[in-house]
Design an enzyme around this catalytic site. Structure first.
Site, mmCIF file in Angstrom:
data_model
loop_
_atom_site.group_PDB
_atom_site.id
_atom_site.type_symbol
_atom_site.label_atom_id
_atom_site.label_comp_id
_atom_site.label_asym_id
_atom_site.label_seq_id
_atom_site.Cartn_x
_atom_site.Cartn_y
_atom_site.Cartn_z
ATOM 1 N N ASP A 59 0.834 -1.207 0.000
ATOM 2 C CA ASP A 59 0.000 0.000 0.000
ATOM 3 C C ASP A 59 0.866 1.254 0.000
ATOM 4 O O ASP A 59 0.542 2.251 -0.661
ATOM 5 C CB ASP A 59 -0.905 0.010 1.235
ATOM 6 C CG ASP A 59 -1.993 -1.048 1.163
ATOM 7 O OD1 ASP A 59 -2.153 -1.656 0.086
ATOM 8 O OD2 ASP A 59 -2.668 -1.266 2.178
ATOM 9 N N THR A 108 3.899 1.680 -1.267
ATOM 10 C CA THR A 108 4.470 1.912 -2.590
ATOM 11 C C THR A 108 3.403 2.447 -3.545
ATOM 12 O O THR A 108 3.653 3.364 -4.330
ATOM 13 C CB THR A 108 5.078 0.614 -3.150
ATOM 14 O OG1 THR A 108 6.095 0.152 -2.257
ATOM 15 C CG2 THR A 108 5.683 0.841 -4.523
ATOM 16 N N TYR A 109 2.194 1.859 -3.470
ATOM 17 C CA TYR A 109 1.100 2.341 -4.314
ATOM 18 C C TYR A 109 0.829 3.822 -4.030
ATOM 19 O O TYR A 109 0.657 4.619 -4.966
ATOM 20 C CB TYR A 109 -0.165 1.522 -4.057
ATOM 21 C CG TYR A 109 -1.370 2.043 -4.801
ATOM 22 C CD1 TYR A 109 -1.654 1.612 -6.091
ATOM 23 C CD2 TYR A 109 -2.214 2.985 -4.220
ATOM 24 C CE1 TYR A 109 -2.761 2.103 -6.781
ATOM 25 C CE2 TYR A 109 -3.320 3.481 -4.900
ATOM 26 C CZ TYR A 109 -3.581 3.036 -6.180
ATOM 27 O OH TYR A 109 -4.662 3.536 -6.870
ATOM 28 N N ASP A 110 0.783 4.191 -2.760
ATOM 29 C CA ASP A 110 0.510 5.586 -2.396
ATOM 30 C C ASP A 110 1.554 6.523 -2.993
ATOM 31 O O ASP A 110 1.228 7.630 -3.443
ATOM 32 C CB ASP A 110 0.488 5.746 -0.875
ATOM 33 C CG ASP A 110 -0.742 5.098 -0.244
ATOM 34 O OD1 ASP A 110 -1.708 4.830 -0.983
ATOM 35 O OD2 ASP A 110 -0.720 4.857 0.973
ATOM 36 N N SER A 144 -36.652 -6.198 -14.869
ATOM 37 C CA SER A 144 -36.611 -7.006 -13.657
ATOM 38 C C SER A 144 -36.728 -8.479 -14.055
ATOM 39 O O SER A 144 -36.899 -8.808 -15.236
ATOM 40 C CB SER A 144 -37.742 -6.608 -12.713
ATOM 41 O OG SER A 144 -38.991 -6.741 -13.366
ATOM 42 N N LYS A 182 -27.441 -13.557 -6.992
ATOM 43 C CA LYS A 182 -28.323 -12.398 -7.151
ATOM 44 C C LYS A 182 -27.944 -11.396 -6.065
ATOM 45 O O LYS A 182 -28.271 -11.568 -4.898
ATOM 46 C CB LYS A 182 -29.788 -12.789 -7.023
ATOM 47 C CG LYS A 182 -30.754 -11.631 -7.264
ATOM 48 C CD LYS A 182 -32.200 -12.079 -7.165
ATOM 49 C CE LYS A 182 -33.148 -10.916 -7.447
ATOM 50 N NZ LYS A 182 -32.985 -9.811 -6.476
ATOM 51 N N GLU A 232 -23.917 -4.468 -10.416
ATOM 52 C CA GLU A 232 -24.565 -4.244 -9.129
ATOM 53 C C GLU A 232 -23.576 -3.547 -8.211
ATOM 54 O O GLU A 232 -22.505 -4.093 -7.898
ATOM 55 C CB GLU A 232 -25.008 -5.566 -8.509
ATOM 56 C CG GLU A 232 -25.958 -5.420 -7.361
ATOM 57 C CD GLU A 232 -27.412 -5.286 -7.809
ATOM 58 O OE1 GLU A 232 -28.303 -5.220 -6.936
ATOM 59 O OE2 GLU A 232 -27.671 -5.248 -9.030
ATOM 60 N N CYS A 254 -20.740 5.576 33.326
ATOM 61 C CA CYS A 254 -20.043 6.552 34.169
ATOM 62 C C CYS A 254 -20.994 7.525 34.871
ATOM 63 O O CYS A 254 -20.547 8.412 35.597
ATOM 64 C CB CYS A 254 -19.019 7.321 33.349
ATOM 65 S SG CYS A 254 -19.737 8.468 32.142
ATOM 66 N N CYS A 308 -23.194 10.064 25.743
ATOM 67 C CA CYS A 308 -22.666 10.273 27.087
ATOM 68 C C CYS A 308 -21.747 11.482 27.047
ATOM 69 O O CYS A 308 -20.897 11.606 26.157
ATOM 70 C CB CYS A 308 -21.897 9.026 27.532
ATOM 71 S SG CYS A 308 -20.793 9.305 28.933
#
Length: 721
Positions: free
Chosen positions: A67, A69-71, A115, A153, A210, A456, A469
């Protein structure tokens, strides 16, 4: 016969030709040392490499690099595109989200998004198979040649995504099946949606997918919402739908959406194409082979798909998936059984509502009815109070459920629920069961929410539908999360202080408040199970390193509601010193960019809480003293809005920071509000065109320097020194 599926290999970037694919170098020379030609070449290579890494990480789940190196590669690409105005429409850097929209426009689909008929009984699936075979026989086909593709699905939001000449063009929700909401910019931010297709796609390709939020990402994102004092989503589907309908694409970019593609809506020549479309590949004759094309184009599709030649095997497929559904990282509510051969599909046709060649074999609903035997209130790690219904145990979706969330006091009031009532329970996968309705009122009145924290005893405050709280950092229930937040990457970035270790330190009695972290010794830590001398020394060294943090990191680490990294930077830049901020009233806080009345009140309430103030002072007593920030108060350029393009004598970020420090606003795009476009060498044509369209004056760097000199501001930035 049952067939599994695997696709052919393909790549966005060849490691033999692109140095940023495998073991990439990240020690880049300064941007200022590059010519425009060299910068364009490097940006092109980085663009292809980042696409490859995105595909390997988000589609294939098989990353090539870390990550970190990608950054570095991604930041370098951003830096080059900004400094030399090299951004392209399909650049991976476009995923951060564009300008907010006024509303969602309606667009017409390239093909109907119908559908599917469905049922939860196996007999209905067998009847579907009989209809298919009768229909094929009537059209002159051998009914024994029918084969089905079985797919999950997905329970998300259906979208149409259109590509022209391999480039991402637009996206839309299903809507009424004929037209839907234009969500082009929102879908563009999804990492698994390619900005450019791989291989040899047709000139025009429209696919149906989807959009969904993975379960683990959904749970983590809900935790963030709760931490910010916002209402969490009830389930991943709601989260996906709410995200895609955001008018601000940057909000969508911040949410962990994903997508599976599962159907072709259009395949052929592009709009207005001439000879270019003649070379487009032919569409496969079978749906099964279209999945191979998806693989070749870089479109993510489900791995749980099978091709069967018998309806009983399709029924078995559904039963297997139903047994495995809770192990999946995405929500499904059944399976889709679709005729494979496209000629068969065309012969069977569709009704006005649904195709005759597909059927959804759904899972039974995961609801049940039971009685509330009690209501308890849990305190989250950020102080949010969550009511939980204790239930007579009931089986829901094959799992015994004895507790369900009631979300918040407003939800209790809306339901009118109390102990003794009969309620409906809904459960979906790993999502916490919840109560959607009271089906029989058996009690008197509605449950009364407590006025004090059950942990508390601090007073409870309502914030809209939520309750909190007020014990702050002094409430034991909030301690773990406070310490974890302090250690986050976008706060103090303390390596080796994850959730498990925080819990271990608290249970050992070593950390009972945030300042206690800085009392830890190597001997304390080394005595704990799972710790060694080296790991203990490393954590103590990490803590020592954070004793002089930048002011914005310190503020972000405190976990002030509504104050993330961006607002923390704005506060640090405005006030410059912690003591000044601690003494600032709400009126002074509202003078900070992005801090409105509600955020100002939230900051002031947090800082005025005795326990929180004690934690801040405790940190300072242990040597944690945030560094002050130099605050520029110049207003010589107040009211001026500028945009920079091309290669300047300084970096783009330095140029923007310089004018902003003197009161100007530096934006990334030209609009009717822009006063000047400052063009360096090799300026971007799009910004020049926008300036012409909006009547915005274009200045070269010398002319801009003269303009600033008239207002007493030096240029370039280092001329101030």
């Amino acid at each position: 016969m049952t067939s599994a599926h695997s696709g052919p290999p393909n790549r966005y970037a060849d490691p033999a030709e692109n140095p940023y694919v495998e073991a990439p170098p990240t020690d880049f020379e300064p941007v200022e040392a590059l010519s425009a030609e060299d910068a364009a070449e490097q940006a092109s290579l980085l663009r292809a490499a980042v696409r490859e890494h995105d595909h390997r990480y988000y589609v294939q789940a098989d990353p090539l690099i870390s990550d970190e190196t990608y950054d570095r590669l991604y930041r370098r690409l951003e830096e080059l595109e900004e400094a030399f105005d090299l951004s392209t429409e399909d650049s991976p850097t476009r995923r951060v989200g564009g300008e907010p929209l006024d509303e969602l426009e309606t667009v017409e689909h390239v093909a109907p998004m119908r559908s599917i008929d469905n049922a939860t009984e196996a007999e209905a699936v067998r009847e579907f198979d009989e209809r298919v075979r009768r229909g094929l026989a009537a059209e002159g086909f051998d009914p024994d040649d029918v084969a089905y593709v079985c797919e999950p699905k997905f329970d998300g939001l259906s979208v149409e995504v259109v590509y022209e000449d391999g480039a991402y063009l637009r996206a839309a929700t299903r809507g009424d099946g004929t037209k839907g909401d234009d969500v082009t910019e929102q879908v563009r931010t999804i990492r698994s949606v390619p900005g450019r297709l791989r291989g040899d796609p047709p000139a025009r390709l429209a696919v149906r997918g989807e959009a969904y939020m993975p379960r683990d990402a959904f749970e983590a994102y809900n935790e963030e919402l709760i931490e910010r004092g916002e209402e969490p989503f009830a389930n991943p589907r709601n989260a996906a739908a709410g995200t895609l309908r955001q008018l601000d694409p940057a909000v969508a970019a911040d949410r962990p959406l994903d997508v599976f593609f599962f159907d072709v809506l259009a395949w052929g020549p592009g709009e207005g194409d001439g000879e270019a479309s003649a070379d487009s590949p032919e569409r496969p004759d079978a749906h099964w082979d279209e999945f191979d094309a998806f693989d070749a184009f870089g479109l993510r599709r489900a791995d749980r798909i099978e091709r069967v030649d018998d309806v009983e095997r399709a029924i078995e497929y559904r039963d297997r998936l139903m047994a495995e559904r809770d192990d999946l990282d995405y929500e499904i509510d059944g399976v889709v059984i679709a005729v494979d051969d496209r000629a068969h599909r065309e012969a069977l046709g569709s009704t006005s509502r649904a195709p005759r060649w597909a059927f959804a074999y759904k899972f039974p609903p995961r609801t049940a009815t039971t009685t509330v035997t009690g209501i308890t209130v849990q305190v989250g790690r950020t102080g949010r109070l969550t009511p939980v219904a204790e239930l007579d145990p009931v089986e829901v979706g094959g799992v015994s459920v004895s507790r369900a969330t009631l979300h918040n006091p407003a939800e209790i009031e809306a339901l009118g629920v109390n102990v003794g009532d009969r309620v409906r329970i809904y459960r979906a996968g790993d999502v916490i069961p919840y109560v959607p309705e009271v089906v029989e009122k058996r009690s008197e009145g509605t449950y009364e929410f407590p006025d004090t924290c059950p942990i508390c005893d601090a007073p409870v405050e309502r914030d809209g539908p939520l309750a909190f709280c007020t014990g702050g950092l002094g409430c034991p229930a909030q301690l773990d999360r406070a310490v974890e937040h302090w250690a986050r990457r976008d706060a103090l970035d303390i390596e080796g202080l994850g959730p498990e270790r925080v819990e271990q330190l608290r249970e050992a009695g070593l950390v009972e408040s945030l300042p206690d972290l800085y009392d830890l010794t190597v001997d304390d830590l080394a005595a704990l199970e799972g710790w060694g001398e080296t790991s203990a020394e490393n954590l103590v060294a990490e803590l020592e390193r954070t004793k002089a943090p930048p002011l914005d990191d310190f503020l972000a680490g405190l976990g002030i509601p509504d104050v993330g990294a961006t607002t923390a930077r704005a506060l640090a830049a405005h006030f410059g010193d912690l003591d000044v901020l601690l003494d600032a009233d709400e009126e002074a806080l509202r003078e900070v960019d992005d801090v409105g009345p509600e955020v100002a009140e939230s900051i002031r309430t947090f800082l005025d809480t005795e326990e929180n103030r004690a934690a801040v002072e405790g940190l300072r007593e242990r040597g944690v003293e945030p560094e002050s920030t130099d605050v520029e108060t110049g207003d010589a350029l107040d009211g001026l809005t500028v945009v920079f393009t091309g290669s300047l004598s300084t970096t783009r970020s330095e140029a923007q920071a310089h004018v902003e420090a003197h009161g100007a606003s530096a934006t990334s795009s030209v609009s009717g509000n822009t006063d000047y476009l400052v063009a360096g060498e090799d300026p971007g044509r799009s910004k020049r065109d926008d300036a012409d369209d909006e009547g915005v004056p274009v200045l070269d760097e010398d002319e801009f320097a003269d303009l600033l000199a008239e207002r007493g501001v030096a240029w370039p930035p280092d001329a101030d020194e």
